[in-house]
Design a protein around this motif. Sequence first.
Motif, PDB file in Angstrom:
ATOM      1  N   ILE A 176       0.836  -1.202   0.000  1.00 25.94           N
ATOM      2  CA  ILE A 176       0.000   0.000   0.000  1.00 25.94           C
ATOM      3  C   ILE A 176       0.871   1.252   0.000  1.00 25.94           C
ATOM      4  CG2 ILE A 176      -1.736   1.303   1.281  1.00 25.94           C
ATOM      5  CD1 ILE A 176      -2.812  -1.197  -0.035  1.00 25.94           C
ATOM      6  N   TYR A 177       1.989   1.208   0.716  1.00 29.72           N
ATOM      7  CA  TYR A 177       2.905   2.357   0.723  1.00 29.72           C
ATOM      8  C   TYR A 177       3.434   2.624  -0.681  1.00 29.72           C
ATOM      9  CZ  TYR A 177       7.067   5.165   1.647  1.00 29.72           C
ATOM     10  OH  TYR A 177       8.024   6.149   1.625  1.00 29.72           O
ATOM     11  N   LEU A 178       3.871   1.576  -1.362  1.00 28.16           N
ATOM     12  CA  LEU A 178       4.404   1.736  -2.714  1.00 28.16           C
ATOM     13  C   LEU A 178       3.322   2.235  -3.673  1.00 28.16           C
ATOM     14  CD1 LEU A 178       6.644  -1.457  -2.993  1.00 28.16           C
ATOM     15  CD2 LEU A 178       7.410   0.911  -2.718  1.00 28.16           C
ATOM     16  N   MET A 179       2.109   1.723  -3.511  1.00 25.82           N
ATOM     17  CA  MET A 179       1.029   2.147  -4.399  1.00 25.82           C
ATOM     18  C   MET A 179       0.693   3.622  -4.227  1.00 25.82           C
ATOM     19  SD  MET A 179      -2.979   1.093  -4.418  1.00 25.82           S
ATOM     20  CE  MET A 179      -3.260   2.337  -3.147  1.00 25.82           C
ATOM     21  N   SER A 183       2.854   5.400  -7.511  1.00 24.99           N
ATOM     22  CA  SER A 183       2.050   4.957  -8.651  1.00 24.99           C
ATOM     23  C   SER A 183       1.056   6.051  -9.037  1.00 24.99           C
ATOM     24  CB  SER A 183       1.298   3.668  -8.315  1.00 24.99           C
ATOM     25  OG  SER A 183       0.256   3.921  -7.404  1.00 24.99           O
ATOM     26  N   PRO A 184       0.630   6.096 -10.298  1.00 23.93           N
ATOM     27  CA  PRO A 184      -0.351   7.102 -10.730  1.00 23.93           C
ATOM     28  C   PRO A 184      -1.669   7.006  -9.973  1.00 23.93           C
ATOM     29  CG  PRO A 184       0.722   6.093 -12.621  1.00 23.93           C
ATOM     30  CD  PRO A 184       1.153   5.304 -11.431  1.00 23.93           C
ATOM     31  N   ILE A 185      -2.129   5.772  -9.695  1.00 17.33           N
ATOM     32  CA  ILE A 185      -3.386   5.633  -8.970  1.00 17.33           C
ATOM     33  C   ILE A 185      -3.273   6.177  -7.558  1.00 17.33           C
ATOM     34  CG2 ILE A 185      -2.872   3.287  -8.194  1.00 17.33           C
ATOM     35  CD1 ILE A 185      -6.317   4.777  -9.119  1.00 17.33           C
ATOM     36  N   GLY A 186      -2.100   6.031  -6.944  1.00 14.53           N
ATOM     37  CA  GLY A 186      -1.894   6.585  -5.605  1.00 14.53           C
ATOM     38  C   GLY A 186      -1.984   8.094  -5.607  1.00 14.53           C
ATOM     39  N   ARG A 187      -1.347   8.727  -6.600  1.00 12.30           N
ATOM     40  CA  ARG A 187      -1.430  10.183  -6.705  1.00 12.30           C
ATOM     41  C   ARG A 187      -2.855  10.627  -7.006  1.00 12.30           C
ATOM     42  NH1 ARG A 187       3.738   9.073  -8.893  1.00 12.30           N
ATOM     43  NH2 ARG A 187       2.906   8.791 -11.004  1.00 12.30           N
ATOM     44  N   SER A 188      -3.583   9.818  -7.778  1.00 15.59           N
ATOM     45  CA  SER A 188      -4.978  10.157  -8.086  1.00 15.59           C
ATOM     46  C   SER A 188      -5.843  10.085  -6.838  1.00 15.59           C
ATOM     47  CB  SER A 188      -5.522   9.191  -9.147  1.00 15.59           C
ATOM     48  OG  SER A 188      -4.818   9.321 -10.360  1.00 15.59           O
ATOM     49  N   ILE A 189      -5.572   9.108  -5.965  1.00  7.92           N
ATOM     50  CA  ILE A 189      -6.338   8.973  -4.726  1.00  7.92           C
ATOM     51  C   ILE A 189      -6.165  10.215  -3.857  1.00  7.92           C
ATOM     52  CG2 ILE A 189      -6.373   7.733  -2.524  1.00  7.92           C
ATOM     53  CD1 ILE A 189      -5.967   5.152  -4.109  1.00  7.92           C
ATOM     54  N   ALA A 198      -9.793  20.489  -8.829  1.00  6.99           N
ATOM     55  CA  ALA A 198      -8.494  20.567  -9.501  1.00  6.99           C
ATOM     56  C   ALA A 198      -8.126  19.227 -10.118  1.00  6.99           C
ATOM     57  CB  ALA A 198      -7.416  21.004  -8.508  1.00  6.99           C
ATOM     58  N   ALA A 199      -8.523  18.127  -9.456  1.00  9.18           N
ATOM     59  CA  ALA A 199      -8.223  16.801  -9.992  1.00  9.18           C
ATOM     60  C   ALA A 199      -8.911  16.580 -11.338  1.00  9.18           C
ATOM     61  CB  ALA A 199      -8.658  15.726  -8.999  1.00  9.18           C
ATOM     62  N   VAL A 200     -10.145  17.058 -11.461  1.00 12.24           N
ATOM     63  CA  VAL A 200     -10.875  16.929 -12.729  1.00 12.24           C
ATOM     64  C   VAL A 200     -10.156  17.706 -13.826  1.00 12.24           C
ATOM     65  CG1 VAL A 200     -13.011  17.513 -13.924  1.00 12.24           C
ATOM     66  CG2 VAL A 200     -13.103  16.511 -11.645  1.00 12.24           C
ATOM     67  N   TYR A 201      -9.713  18.924 -13.521  1.00 12.72           N
ATOM     68  CA  TYR A 201      -8.994  19.728 -14.517  1.00 12.72           C
ATOM     69  C   TYR A 201      -7.656  19.090 -14.888  1.00 12.72           C
ATOM     70  CZ  TYR A 201     -12.272  23.622 -14.245  1.00 12.72           C
ATOM     71  OH  TYR A 201     -13.396  24.399 -14.338  1.00 12.72           O
ATOM     72  N   ALA A 202      -7.109  18.288 -13.959  1.00 13.07           N
ATOM     73  CA  ALA A 202      -5.847  17.600 -14.244  1.00 13.07           C
ATOM     74  C   ALA A 202      -6.058  16.299 -15.016  1.00 13.07           C
ATOM     75  CB  ALA A 202      -5.107  17.308 -12.944  1.00 13.07           C
ATOM     76  N   GLY A 203      -7.304  16.001 -15.337  1.00 19.22           N
ATOM     77  CA  GLY A 203      -7.601  14.810 -16.122  1.00 19.22           C
ATOM     78  C   GLY A 203      -7.852  13.566 -15.302  1.00 19.22           C
ATOM     79  N   ILE A 204      -8.078  13.707 -14.000  1.00 17.07           N
ATOM     80  CA  ILE A 204      -8.325  12.560 -13.121  1.00 17.07           C
ATOM     81  C   ILE A 204      -9.820  12.312 -13.012  1.00 17.07           C
ATOM     82  CG2 ILE A 204      -8.110  11.694 -10.758  1.00 17.07           C
ATOM     83  CD1 ILE A 204      -5.534  13.328 -10.523  1.00 17.07           C
ATOM     84  N   ARG A 208     -14.156   7.348 -10.808  1.00 17.64           N
ATOM     85  CA  ARG A 208     -13.490   6.075 -11.051  1.00 17.64           C
ATOM     86  C   ARG A 208     -12.435   5.796  -9.974  1.00 17.64           C
ATOM     87  NH1 ARG A 208     -13.249   3.223 -15.771  1.00 17.64           N
ATOM     88  NH2 ARG A 208     -14.058   5.050 -16.904  1.00 17.64           N
ATOM     89  N   THR A 209     -11.761   6.862  -9.525  1.00 16.41           N
ATOM     90  CA  THR A 209     -10.749   6.700  -8.475  1.00 16.41           C
ATOM     91  C   THR A 209     -11.394   6.246  -7.175  1.00 16.41           C
ATOM     92  OG1 THR A 209      -9.371   8.416  -9.479  1.00 16.41           O
ATOM     93  CG2 THR A 209      -8.946   7.875  -7.176  1.00 16.41           C
ATOM     94  N   ARG A 210     -12.535   6.833  -6.835  1.00 11.67           N
ATOM     95  CA  ARG A 210     -13.238   6.409  -5.625  1.00 11.67           C
ATOM     96  C   ARG A 210     -13.730   4.972  -5.760  1.00 11.67           C
ATOM     97  NH1 ARG A 210     -16.572  12.062  -4.531  1.00 11.67           N
ATOM     98  NH2 ARG A 210     -14.849  13.136  -3.455  1.00 11.67           N
ATOM     99  N   PHE A 211     -14.190   4.597  -6.939  1.00 12.29           N
ATOM    100  CA  PHE A 211     -14.619   3.218  -7.180  1.00 12.29           C
ATOM    101  C   PHE A 211     -13.463   2.259  -6.938  1.00 12.29           C
ATOM    102  CE2 PHE A 211     -15.000  -0.440 -10.032  1.00 12.29           C
ATOM    103  CZ  PHE A 211     -16.226  -0.949  -9.653  1.00 12.29           C
ATOM    104  N   PHE A 212     -12.285   2.589  -7.449  1.00  8.91           N
ATOM    105  CA  PHE A 212     -11.112   1.741  -7.231  1.00  8.91           C
ATOM    106  C   PHE A 212     -10.783   1.649  -5.751  1.00  8.91           C
ATOM    107  CE2 PHE A 212      -6.536   1.459  -6.450  1.00  8.91           C
ATOM    108  CZ  PHE A 212      -6.241   0.254  -7.069  1.00  8.91           C
ATOM    109  N   ALA A 213     -10.895   2.774  -5.023  1.00  7.86           N
ATOM    110  CA  ALA A 213     -10.590   2.763  -3.587  1.00  7.86           C
ATOM    111  C   ALA A 213     -11.525   1.823  -2.838  1.00  7.86           C
ATOM    112  CB  ALA A 213     -10.688   4.183  -3.025  1.00  7.86           C
ATOM    113  N   PHE A 214     -12.811   1.819  -3.198  1.00  5.51           N
ATOM    114  CA  PHE A 214     -13.765   0.920  -2.545  1.00  5.51           C
ATOM    115  C   PHE A 214     -13.476  -0.538  -2.890  1.00  5.51           C
ATOM    116  CE2 PHE A 214     -16.502   4.687  -1.877  1.00  5.51           C
ATOM    117  CZ  PHE A 214     -16.898   4.439  -0.575  1.00  5.51           C
TER     118      PHE A 214
END
Length: 333
Positions: A176-179, A183-189, A198-204, A208-214
């Motif tokens: 989890i630390y490495l992720m 990793s891109p998904i970690g930065r997206s979280i 700001a995340a939306v304007y950055a293309g995140i 979908r990120t919240r779905f992955f977190a769940f």
Amino acid sequence: MISLLKRRETLLLLIIVVMITGFSSRADGFASPTNLAGIFNDTSILIILALAQMTVILTKSIDLSVAANLAFTGMAIAMINAAYPGIPLVFLVLAAIAIGAALGAINGFFVWNLEMPPIVVTLGTLTIYRGMTFVLSGGAWVNAHQMTPTFLNVPRASILGLPVLGWIGIVIVALIYLMLRHSPIGRSIYAAGGNPTAAVYAGIDVGRTRFFAFVLSGALAGLCGYLWVSRYAVAYVDIANGFELDSVAACVIGGISIAGGVGSVVGAVLGSLFLGVIKNALPVIGISPFTQMAISGTVIIFAVVFNARREKNRGRIILRNRSVEEPSQEVLA
């Protein structure tokens, strides 16, 4: 050195060391390596659940169904092992992770596609998953004599003085630390919780990120389902009852902000160990379970207040810095 001492994780580590020292003066052998290894082993499941909760909280959500997910998955895997003892353990573990991930995906679907509040969704699925556990088992228990020796003994096997359960906790912490850090998904979280706009304007894709977190939270809860059942050699409807609150408490104590976007894996681990030390020490020195609950609740409230004041002070510093910079820019103009 001063900046290191100001860090939340450093202060929490010092508090844990002071607690262990204090408790060892009341209970001989409490600070022994064997006992400390036992405390870490006993807390490993909470650590994994806290990390599962952390990934969701970082996205500005919450998962109150992690313990119910653990209960249903643990019951399902125990019943499969009892009915089909010839199935290899690796397939049972993978099945536990898959079942947990599927239950987490249900939460993520409602939060992402239907845009329902996470606390409402997971409060509902908490009840549903507990009910599913009762329906699946008919209220019956699966006891140790119904499970295979391999199913029960693998997490208890000792490697270098620490049971496999503890090593699994260490591996999950590292992954989890490495992720989250590399990793891109970690930065997206972090971005999805810190500043969704700001995340939306950055293309995140925040949804979908919240779905992955769940889904990740559910997968870790499913793994904990197997670990819990094998650790305590029993499966029943009320497995890990109340552990969803312990996972949130560990995150809050560790400095993970309920507002999202702020927190570290080290903080979640230390918050879990803090609760683990308390739960292991207070019965030894003769503190009643009700007093333990009061102490834990008081610690949680102080942690929330501390987090809120820290974030408020950061906001004041930002505003103060801007107010200082604006006149200087006017002078230069």
